[in-house]
Design a protein around this motif. Sequence first.
Motif, short mmCIF file in Angstrom:
data_model
loop_
_atom_site.label_atom_id
_atom_site.label_comp_id
_atom_site.label_asym_id
_atom_site.label_seq_id
_atom_site.Cartn_x
_atom_site.Cartn_y
_atom_site.Cartn_z
N GLN A 191 0.83 -1.21 0.00
CA GLN A 191 0.00 0.00 0.00
C GLN A 191 0.87 1.26 0.00
N TRP A 192 2.04 1.18 -0.57
CA TRP A 192 2.95 2.32 -0.53
C TRP A 192 2.39 3.53 -1.26
N VAL A 242 -0.72 4.47 -1.48
CA VAL A 242 -1.79 5.08 -0.69
C VAL A 242 -1.23 5.69 0.60
N LYS A 243 -0.31 4.97 1.22
CA LYS A 243 0.20 5.41 2.52
C LYS A 243 1.28 6.48 2.40
N LEU A 244 1.90 6.58 1.27
CA LEU A 244 2.93 7.59 1.08
C LEU A 244 2.24 8.90 0.71
N ARG A 245 2.17 9.80 1.64
CA ARG A 245 1.48 11.08 1.45
C ARG A 245 2.49 12.18 1.18
N TYR A 246 2.09 13.06 0.31
CA TYR A 246 2.94 14.19 -0.02
C TYR A 246 2.76 15.28 1.03
N SER A 247 3.88 15.79 1.49
CA SER A 247 3.83 16.96 2.37
C SER A 247 4.94 17.92 1.93
N GLN A 248 4.71 19.17 2.15
CA GLN A 248 5.66 20.20 1.73
C GLN A 248 6.98 20.04 2.47
N TYR A 303 9.89 12.52 -0.60
CA TYR A 303 8.71 11.92 -1.26
C TYR A 303 9.04 11.62 -2.72
N ARG A 343 9.34 7.82 -4.27
CA ARG A 343 8.40 7.48 -5.33
C ARG A 343 9.13 7.11 -6.63
#
Length: 141
Positions: A62-63, A65-71, A77, A81
């Motif tokens: 689930q990488w 979905v679980k890998l969220r982008y943040s500033q 990130y 990716r």
Amino acid sequence: MTMLFIAIGITAVLFSPKFDSFNALSVDYLVRYMLECYVFCRLVSDFNETHYQIAHKLSKFQWGVKLRYSQQFAQQYKQVRSTVLIVMLQSQRSLKFSCGGLFELTMARYTSIVNKSYTLTMYFWNLKSLTQTDGTMGIPT
């Protein structure tokens, strides 16, 4: 060339009037040669299969979905990716282990070598049978 060596070795053993030390060495060589080809082709095929499964295993995680982008972690990130995507793309390609650059080692190639060796052996066998029956060089007229 492999097929020719195998076919000539088998033919030499089959056409010999008696079994002597030369034939024993020929059989030993043939068995070792065929076993060596089989082991290498099998190992490369298994290695390629494991290599192909990497993308399959990565896609089940689930990488994405679980890998969220943040500033705050934008650089990390993008690196994670891109690395995962590169690994997935590379694992879908064959590793292309070759035998001296002549052909790729796979079980399909090994089967092809064995089939062609058998065909050449039968050709030589039929050629010898023709020369024994009619006394010519085996060339039909």
